[in-house]
Write an enzyme that holds these catalytic residues in place. Structure first.
Site, PDB file in Angstrom:
ATOM      1  N   LEU A   1       0.854  -1.178   0.000  1.00 30.52           N
ATOM      2  CA  LEU A   1       0.000   0.000   0.000  1.00 30.52           C
ATOM      3  C   LEU A   1       0.896   1.236   0.000  1.00 30.52           C
ATOM      4  O   LEU A   1       1.938   1.242   0.664  1.00 30.52           O
ATOM      5  CB  LEU A   1      -0.898   0.018   1.246  1.00 30.52           C
ATOM      6  CG  LEU A   1      -1.900  -1.127   1.388  1.00 30.52           C
ATOM      7  CD1 LEU A   1      -2.592  -1.052   2.754  1.00 30.52           C
ATOM      8  CD2 LEU A   1      -2.942  -1.081   0.273  1.00 30.52           C
ATOM      9  N   ASP A   2       0.490   2.277  -0.719  1.00 34.53           N
ATOM     10  CA  ASP A   2       1.308   3.485  -0.715  1.00 34.53           C
ATOM     11  C   ASP A   2       1.171   4.213   0.624  1.00 34.53           C
ATOM     12  O   ASP A   2       0.325   3.879   1.450  1.00 34.53           O
ATOM     13  CB  ASP A   2       0.952   4.394  -1.897  1.00 34.53           C
ATOM     14  CG  ASP A   2      -0.484   4.900  -1.848  1.00 34.53           C
ATOM     15  OD1 ASP A   2      -0.912   5.404  -0.796  1.00 34.53           O
ATOM     16  OD2 ASP A   2      -1.176   4.814  -2.885  1.00 34.53           O
ATOM     17  N   LYS A   3       2.016   5.217   0.831  1.00 36.17           N
ATOM     18  CA  LYS A   3       2.065   5.921   2.114  1.00 36.17           C
ATOM     19  C   LYS A   3       0.723   6.499   2.520  1.00 36.17           C
ATOM     20  O   LYS A   3       0.389   6.565   3.704  1.00 36.17           O
ATOM     21  CB  LYS A   3       3.098   7.049   2.053  1.00 36.17           C
ATOM     22  CG  LYS A   3       4.501   6.646   2.425  1.00 36.17           C
ATOM     23  CD  LYS A   3       5.366   7.887   2.555  1.00 36.17           C
ATOM     24  CE  LYS A   3       6.752   7.514   3.056  1.00 36.17           C
ATOM     25  NZ  LYS A   3       7.596   8.729   3.237  1.00 36.17           N
ATOM     26  N   ASP A   4      -0.045   6.962   1.535  1.00 39.74           N
ATOM     27  CA  ASP A   4      -1.299   7.650   1.835  1.00 39.74           C
ATOM     28  C   ASP A   4      -2.486   6.708   1.971  1.00 39.74           C
ATOM     29  O   ASP A   4      -3.620   7.158   2.100  1.00 39.74           O
ATOM     30  CB  ASP A   4      -1.593   8.688   0.735  1.00 39.74           C
ATOM     31  CG  ASP A   4      -0.538   9.774   0.681  1.00 39.74           C
ATOM     32  OD1 ASP A   4      -0.019  10.141   1.757  1.00 39.74           O
ATOM     33  OD2 ASP A   4      -0.216  10.238  -0.424  1.00 39.74           O
ATOM     34  N   THR A   5      -2.237   5.409   1.930  1.00 38.83           N
ATOM     35  CA  THR A   5      -3.311   4.423   2.040  1.00 38.83           C
ATOM     36  C   THR A   5      -3.145   3.619   3.326  1.00 38.83           C
ATOM     37  O   THR A   5      -2.036   3.231   3.688  1.00 38.83           O
ATOM     38  CB  THR A   5      -3.292   3.467   0.830  1.00 38.83           C
ATOM     39  OG1 THR A   5      -3.423   4.228  -0.371  1.00 38.83           O
ATOM     40  CG2 THR A   5      -4.434   2.459   0.915  1.00 38.83           C
TER      41      THR A   5
END
Length: 227
Positions: A103-107
């Protein structure tokens, strides 16, 4: 049967050299009896360290609730990483624990972490067809027409040469939807909505294959039984 020092090193408890000290200090027992030699061949199921059974001697699989702001990488160059929130010895296992379904940082949401190579391949292979469900919050009112657009299976994303596979969209409220898909393209959920003029404000994964996050608290993990 494995040598004790090799076993402890592979599971991230200590180096093979440090295993000698573990034994001398009486911290390691075999069937309740203190072990005398670090090179002794042992059954992992019978070993305890500090009177605790070995952690996942046959391979580790855990579900983790990733908070926003953490990267799924072992590199410190990208800022805070998920491994700062997980047990410090997990990356010392051999093979090291790694994240599955990044998952990316913002997820936020459900990640699997494991050191079982066959599971990493099974869950990340393009042919895996594993369903992933996301709760998506967007910047403006959702249009029910998106349900058909995402389901049809002909949605093209910028810089892609193949359409997205059919995905199931459920509108939960005015600006919130639940999206289930089987692919894992780069920033796919955000790009799917952006292609239709919506910006994703919050993204949270609730489910990965048979595993559901449920009420697992943010930043916490739960050990799973490998399939």
């Amino acid at each position: 049967m494995r040598r004790l020092d090799q076993l402890l090193s592979a599971l991230g408890y200590c180096s093979r050299r440090e295993a000698i000290a573990f034994v001398k200090e009486g911290r390691v027992k075999l069937g309740g009896v203190v072990v005398k030699r670090s090179d002794q061949r042992v059954d992992a199921a019978l070993i305890t360290v500090d009177d605790q059974p070995l952690e996942a001697p046959d391979g580790l699989l855990a579900m983790f609730h990733k908070p926003v702001g953490y990267a799924c990488t072992h590199s410190a160059d990208e800022g805070p990483t998920i491994y700062e929130l997980l047990p410090s010895h997990w990356p010392d296992r051999n093979p090291a624990v790694t994240s599955v379904g990044r998952l990316d940082k913002d997820t936020s949401g459900l990640l699997l972490v494991t050191d079982i190579g066959s599971l990493v391949h099974r869950y990340t292979s393009p042919k895996s067809d594993i369903e992933k469900t996301y709760l998506v919050e967007v910047d403006r009112e959702l249009d029910p027409a998106l349900i058909g657009i995402f389901t049809k299976g002909d949605l093209m994303l910028r810089s892609e040469d193949k359409p997205c596979l059919p995905a199931k969209l459920e509108i939960v409220s005015t600006q919130t939807a639940r999206l289930t898909l089987t692919e894992g393209r780069y920033h796919q959920v955000r790009r799917m909505f952006a292609s239709q003029g919506w910006q994703v404000e919050k993204l949270h994964r609730e489910r990965f294959g048979p595993y559901e996050l449920g009420d697992l608290a943010e930043g916490e993990w739960q050990m799973l039984v490998p399939p």
